[in-house]
Each structure stands twice: as C-alpha cells, then as structure tokens.
Design an enzyme around this catalytic site. Structure first.
Site, PDB file in Angstrom:
ATOM      1  N   ILE A  54     -12.830  -5.033   7.270  1.00 14.92           N
ATOM      2  CA  ILE A  54     -11.659  -3.834   7.785  1.00 14.92           C
ATOM      3  C   ILE A  54     -12.005  -2.769   6.640  1.00 14.92           C
ATOM      4  O   ILE A  54     -11.682  -2.603   5.765  1.00 14.92           O
ATOM      5  CB  ILE A  54     -10.027  -4.741   7.798  1.00 14.92           C
ATOM      6  CG1 ILE A  54     -10.709  -5.151   6.983  1.00 14.92           C
ATOM      7  CG2 ILE A  54      -9.771  -5.347   8.797  1.00 14.92           C
ATOM      8  CD1 ILE A  54      -8.893  -5.444   5.078  1.00 14.92           C
ATOM      9  N   TYR A 101       0.857  -0.819   0.027  1.00 14.67           N
ATOM     10  CA  TYR A 101      -0.121  -0.229  -0.236  1.00 14.67           C
ATOM     11  C   TYR A 101       0.743   1.369  -0.167  1.00 14.67           C
ATOM     12  O   TYR A 101      -0.050   2.030  -0.497  1.00 14.67           O
ATOM     13  CB  TYR A 101      -0.668   0.344   1.289  1.00 14.67           C
ATOM     14  CG  TYR A 101      -2.058  -0.868   1.447  1.00 14.67           C
ATOM     15  CD1 TYR A 101      -2.299  -1.812   0.156  1.00 14.67           C
ATOM     16  CD2 TYR A 101      -2.388  -1.639   2.542  1.00 14.67           C
ATOM     17  CE1 TYR A 101      -2.928  -3.354   0.429  1.00 14.67           C
ATOM     18  CE2 TYR A 101      -4.173  -2.252   2.233  1.00 14.67           C
ATOM     19  CZ  TYR A 101      -4.131  -2.924   1.487  1.00 14.67           C
ATOM     20  OH  TYR A 101      -4.453  -4.283   1.556  1.00 14.67           O
ATOM     21  N   ARG A 161     -18.184   8.433   7.919  1.00  6.49           N
ATOM     22  CA  ARG A 161     -18.153   7.660   7.200  1.00  6.49           C
ATOM     23  C   ARG A 161     -17.453   6.661   8.535  1.00  6.49           C
ATOM     24  O   ARG A 161     -17.726   5.258   8.855  1.00  6.49           O
ATOM     25  CB  ARG A 161     -18.063   7.229   6.305  1.00  6.49           C
ATOM     26  CG  ARG A 161     -18.886   7.664   5.411  1.00  6.49           C
ATOM     27  CD  ARG A 161     -19.288   6.490   3.738  1.00  6.49           C
ATOM     28  NE  ARG A 161     -19.694   7.695   3.087  1.00  6.49           N
ATOM     29  CZ  ARG A 161     -20.046   7.301   1.545  1.00  6.49           C
ATOM     30  NH1 ARG A 161     -19.075   7.361   1.103  1.00  6.49           N
ATOM     31  NH2 ARG A 161     -21.000   7.885   0.801  1.00  6.49           N
ATOM     32  N   LEU A 201     -17.639  -4.178   1.934  1.00  2.09           N
ATOM     33  CA  LEU A 201     -18.584  -3.339   1.656  1.00  2.09           C
ATOM     34  C   LEU A 201     -18.684  -3.993   0.435  1.00  2.09           C
ATOM     35  O   LEU A 201     -19.342  -2.908  -0.635  1.00  2.09           O
ATOM     36  CB  LEU A 201     -18.618  -1.941   1.622  1.00  2.09           C
ATOM     37  CG  LEU A 201     -18.320  -1.674   3.342  1.00  2.09           C
ATOM     38  CD1 LEU A 201     -17.890   0.018   3.451  1.00  2.09           C
ATOM     39  CD2 LEU A 201     -19.955  -1.944   4.550  1.00  2.09           C
ATOM     40  N   ASN A 249     -19.887   3.295  10.195  1.00  6.94           N
ATOM     41  CA  ASN A 249     -19.279   1.797   9.938  1.00  6.94           C
ATOM     42  C   ASN A 249     -19.382   0.911  11.441  1.00  6.94           C
ATOM     43  O   ASN A 249     -18.654  -0.112  11.609  1.00  6.94           O
ATOM     44  CB  ASN A 249     -17.893   1.405   9.394  1.00  6.94           C
ATOM     45  CG  ASN A 249     -18.782   2.643   8.017  1.00  6.94           C
ATOM     46  OD1 ASN A 249     -19.262   2.714   7.063  1.00  6.94           O
ATOM     47  ND2 ASN A 249     -17.449   2.835   6.775  1.00  6.94           N
TER      48      ASN A 249
HETATM   49  N1  LIG Z   1      -5.336  -8.560   1.425  1.00  7.92           N
HETATM   50  C1  LIG Z   1      -6.177  -8.513   0.328  1.00  7.92           C
HETATM   51  O1  LIG Z   1      -5.851  -8.300  -0.267  1.00  7.92           O
HETATM   52  C2  LIG Z   1      -6.924  -7.309   0.527  1.00  7.92           C
HETATM   53  C3  LIG Z   1      -7.593  -6.063  -0.936  1.00  7.92           C
HETATM   54  C4  LIG Z   1      -8.021  -5.010  -1.796  1.00  7.92           C
HETATM   55  C5  LIG Z   1      -9.042  -4.698  -0.350  1.00  7.92           C
HETATM   56  N2  LIG Z   1      -8.245  -5.388   1.622  1.00  7.92           N
HETATM   57  C6  LIG Z   1      -8.131  -4.472   3.050  1.00  7.92           C
HETATM   58  O2  LIG Z   1      -9.610  -4.421   2.620  1.00  7.92           O
HETATM   59  C7  LIG Z   1     -10.108  -3.240   3.342  1.00  7.92           C
HETATM   60  C8  LIG Z   1     -10.908  -2.353   2.600  1.00  7.92           C
HETATM   61  O3  LIG Z   1     -11.254  -3.113   1.221  1.00  7.92           O
HETATM   62  P1  LIG Z   1     -11.529  -2.087   0.198  1.00  7.92           P
HETATM   63  O4  LIG Z   1     -11.351  -0.714   0.168  1.00  7.92           O
HETATM   64  O5  LIG Z   1     -11.352  -2.291  -1.533  1.00  7.92           O
HETATM   65  O6  LIG Z   1     -13.586  -2.306  -0.276  1.00  7.92           O
HETATM   66  P2  LIG Z   1     -14.777  -1.721   0.581  1.00  7.92           P
HETATM   67  O7  LIG Z   1     -14.365  -1.232   1.865  1.00  7.92           O
HETATM   68  O8  LIG Z   1     -15.705  -2.481   0.602  1.00  7.92           O
HETATM   69  O9  LIG Z   1     -14.773   0.047   0.310  1.00  7.92           O
HETATM   70  C9  LIG Z   1     -14.539   1.075   0.761  1.00  7.92           C
HETATM   71  C10 LIG Z   1     -15.467   2.174  -0.528  1.00  7.92           C
HETATM   72  O10 LIG Z   1     -16.994   2.167  -0.055  1.00  7.92           O
HETATM   73  C11 LIG Z   1     -16.745   3.700   0.841  1.00  7.92           C
HETATM   74  N3  LIG Z   1     -17.766   3.137   1.639  1.00  7.92           N
HETATM   75  C12 LIG Z   1     -16.906   2.974   2.634  1.00  7.92           C
HETATM   76  N4  LIG Z   1     -18.524   3.289   3.957  1.00  7.92           N
HETATM   77  C13 LIG Z   1     -19.039   3.512   3.247  1.00  7.92           C
HETATM   78  C14 LIG Z   1     -20.575   3.913   3.809  1.00  7.92           C
HETATM   79  N5  LIG Z   1     -20.356   4.209   5.062  1.00  7.92           N
HETATM   80  N6  LIG Z   1     -21.101   4.238   2.812  1.00  7.92           N
HETATM   81  C15 LIG Z   1     -21.440   4.846   1.370  1.00  7.92           C
HETATM   82  N7  LIG Z   1     -20.283   3.811   1.340  1.00  7.92           N
HETATM   83  C16 LIG Z   1     -19.136   3.797   1.749  1.00  7.92           C
HETATM   84  C17 LIG Z   1     -16.105   4.156   0.930  1.00  7.92           C
HETATM   85  O11 LIG Z   1     -15.476   5.476  -0.052  1.00  7.92           O
HETATM   86  P3  LIG Z   1     -15.965   6.495   0.603  1.00  7.92           P
HETATM   87  O12 LIG Z   1     -13.335   6.589   1.139  1.00  7.92           O
HETATM   88  O13 LIG Z   1     -15.660   8.235  -0.369  1.00  7.92           O
HETATM   89  O14 LIG Z   1     -15.991   6.547   1.904  1.00  7.92           O
HETATM   90  C18 LIG Z   1     -14.968   3.043  -0.582  1.00  7.92           C
HETATM   91  O15 LIG Z   1     -14.794   3.573  -1.831  1.00  7.92           O
HETATM   92  C19 LIG Z   1      -8.503  -2.392   2.098  1.00  7.92           C
HETATM   93  O16 LIG Z   1      -8.703  -1.234   2.196  1.00  7.92           O
HETATM   94  C20 LIG Z   1      -7.543  -3.150   2.368  1.00  7.92           C
HETATM   95  O17 LIG Z   1      -7.167  -2.739   3.720  1.00  7.92           O
HETATM   96  C21 LIG Z   1      -6.938  -6.822   1.061  1.00  7.92           C
END
Ligand SMILES: NC(=O)c1ccc[n+]([C@@H]2O[C@H](COP(=O)([O-])OP(=O)(O)OC[C@H]3O[C@@H](n4cnc5c(N)ncnc54)[C@H](OP(=O)(O)O)[C@@H]3O)[C@@H](O)[C@H]2O)c1
Length: 266
Positions: free
Chosen positions: A221, A47, A229, A185, A233
């Site tokens: 996470i 990251y 948010r 999410l 969350n």
């Molecule tokens: N191990 C792996 O291979 C791997 C792969 C991918 C991700 N990850 C980890 O998982 C974490 C989360 O995954 P992710 O970031 O891909 O997806 P996520 O948490 O499912 O979704 C993030 C998105 O949702 C929006 N969001 C957040 N809270 C919200 C709410 N209450 N209402 C509406 N929209 C909301 C955010 O926008 P805003 O910022 O505008 O609120 C962002 O666009 C990553 O940050 C990382 O740490 C790990």
C-alpha cells in the site's frame, strides 16, 4: 502475478493499494487513484481522514463493491473495538467495511483478544467482511486462534527491502495469513539501492520495489500525494524480476525499521 490475493475466509484482496496516512488531499488523491486503477484503499481511525477518504470514494462514481476499503482500530479503542469500527464506518459514509484491522497489538493493554472477538462479532453481523491485524507477531496470532477459534486473515506489517521480515513472512505463510506491506517503499529513503536493477529493466526504482512485493506474495500500500507517482506506482503489472534481481534485493536486508517497534508502541 495476477488476480487478487485469496484470504482465509474465502474472500480476496487486491495486491496493490493506496496508503492514505498523512496525504495532503485525501479525497482528491483517493479519487485520482481509483481513476488510475487502484481498487484497495487503506485508512485508519488514527489518520483522521476517513471522512475525506469516503468523499474520494463517492466522487469516483465506482460501485461500492468495486473497491476494497480497509480501516483500523487504534490502541485506546481495543476494549470497544466494535464501536470504534462502527464510528469509522459512519465517518467513511459506508454501510460495510471490507476489512478492519487491530492497528497495533499494544500487548501491555491486555485487550487485543477482546478487540478481535468484537470484530469477529461485527463480521458475523455483516458490518465487516474480513478481520485482520497489523504489527502482530506469530505468537500473538496463535493466541487469537487459541482463544477465539479463528486466525486473522491478514497481517499488515512494516516491510521493504531494508526490513524484509523473512521469518514473519514464513510464519504467516504457514498459517495462511496474507502479509500486507506498510511503508513498502521504505518511505523512499533508499530507493537508489535498486537503481541498477531499475536501469536494467527500464523501470523506476519505486516500480522495482513494488514489483518485488508482488512477487514475494505480499499486498502493498504505497502512498504518494503526486498524481504522476500514483500512475508510476500502479504500473507494475507488465514486467518481472529475474532471480538475479531477487538476489540483489535480498542483499539489501538491514533489519532497519522506519517506524516504531510493535513491542512498545500503539
Ligand atoms: N499499520 C501501520 O501501523 C502502518 C504504519 C505506517 C504506514 N501504514 C500505511 O502504509 C502506507 C504507506 O506507508 P508510508 O506512507 O509510511 O510509506 P511509503 O509508501 O513507503 O513511502 C511514502 C513516501 O514515498 C514517496 N513516494 C511515493 N511514491 C514514490 C515514487 N514513485 N518515487 C519516489 N518517491 C515516492 C512519497 O512522497 P510523495 O508523496 O512526495 O510522492 C512519500 O514520501 C501509509 O500511507 C499507511 O496507509 C500503516
């Protein structure tokens, strides 16, 4: 749903944490998350934000032991995973990691067993408290156990209502491995699908989905750049889903990934 999730190694991990991939202001967002009650921060060498995450941890003023910090080793460092984890530690400005994960199995490299062995070595030295994996299937976890004599304590995988990972969750439960949901999410692409449940409960769709993760026994996470948010969350401790709500969410399964397929990535 109360208390931290117990891990196979006798430790425990908070159920809800902050994902930090691609945050615009990782230091400020980590600081704000910790102020609003989060105690689990998920980062990764890939990251490129570990120094900023460490800055956010320091600005919070919390004791080191009050926060659970996870980082990950990228595929090109599997052969020297221990060195990669030590570099992460240095960038974070910490002297101990709570958990280090092998980010993707990348099976064609033929190195994830060696990576796991090295990370267990770091654990035995006290540099890392727990060792886990990410994006592994059950057979890969069984191979780690067969060759290293231990299972990872946690498997972080893509998991959300459109990709519910039922078979993998059962396999992990049978092995005592905690499942942690990434993109919990579903990257907010289809939160409208739980609008009716959210309306009935007087909650937001994101809160319903995060509560669902907690109630199926996963750690989650979610990531957001927005302070309001972060609070939204984390506000999922004081309500519960009914069996009908669970059935409605179960029906959203589509086998649909938002991210890469672990068989061919990393
Ligand atoms: N191990 C792996 O291979 C791997 C792969 C991918 C991700 N990850 C980890 O998982 C974490 C989360 O995954 P992710 O970031 O891909 O997806 P996520 O948490 O499912 O979704 C993030 C998105 O949702 C929006 N969001 C957040 N809270 C919200 C709410 N209450 N209402 C509406 N929209 C909301 C955010 O926008 P805003 O910022 O505008 O609120 C962002 O666009 C990553 O940050 C990382 O740490 C790990």
């Amino acid at each position: 749903v109360t208390g931290d999730l117990p891990l196979l190694d006798g430790r425990a991990i908070p159920r809800l944490g902050l994902g930090t991939y691609d945050l615009k202001d990782p230091a400020g967002t980590v600081e704000a998350a910790l102020a609003c009650g989060y105690r689990l921060i998920d980062t990764a060498a890939m990251y490129g934000n570990e120094a900023a995450v460490g800055e956010g941890l320091r600005r919070s003023g919390l004791d080191r032991d009050a926060v659970f910090v996870t980082t990950k080793v990228w595929g090109d460092r599997q052969a020297d995973a221990a060195a990669s984890a030590r570099e992460s530690l240095e960038r974070l400005g910490l002297d101990r990691l709570d958990c280090v994960l092998i980010h993707w199995p990348a099976p064609w490299r033929g190195q994830y067993v060696e990576a796991f062995r090295q990370l267990l070595g770091l654990r035995d030295e006290g540099v890392v408290s727990s060792v886990g994996v990410s994006n592994f299937d059950a057979s890969q976890i069984d191979r780690l156990e067969a060759e290293c004599g231990e299972r990872p304590v946690l498997n972080q995988v893509e998991l959300h209502p459109r990709l519910q990972q039922r078979a993998l969750r059962e396999a992990m439960a049978a092995r005592g491995v905690v499942v942690q949901s990434w993109s919990p999410l579903g990257k907010a692409r289809d939160l409208g699908a739980v609008e009716a449940v959210a309306h009935r409960l007087g909650r937001t769709p994101a809160q319903v989905v995060l509560r669902w993760h907690l109630e199926i026994g996963a750690s989650a996470i979610p990531r957001t750049d927005r302070p309001e948010r972060l609070r939204e969350n984390f506000g999922v401790w004081d309500f519960a889903l009914s069996p009908e709500d669970h059935a409605a969410i179960a029906a959203l399964e589509r086998g649909e990934r938002t991210g890469p397929d672990p068989a061919s990535f990393g």
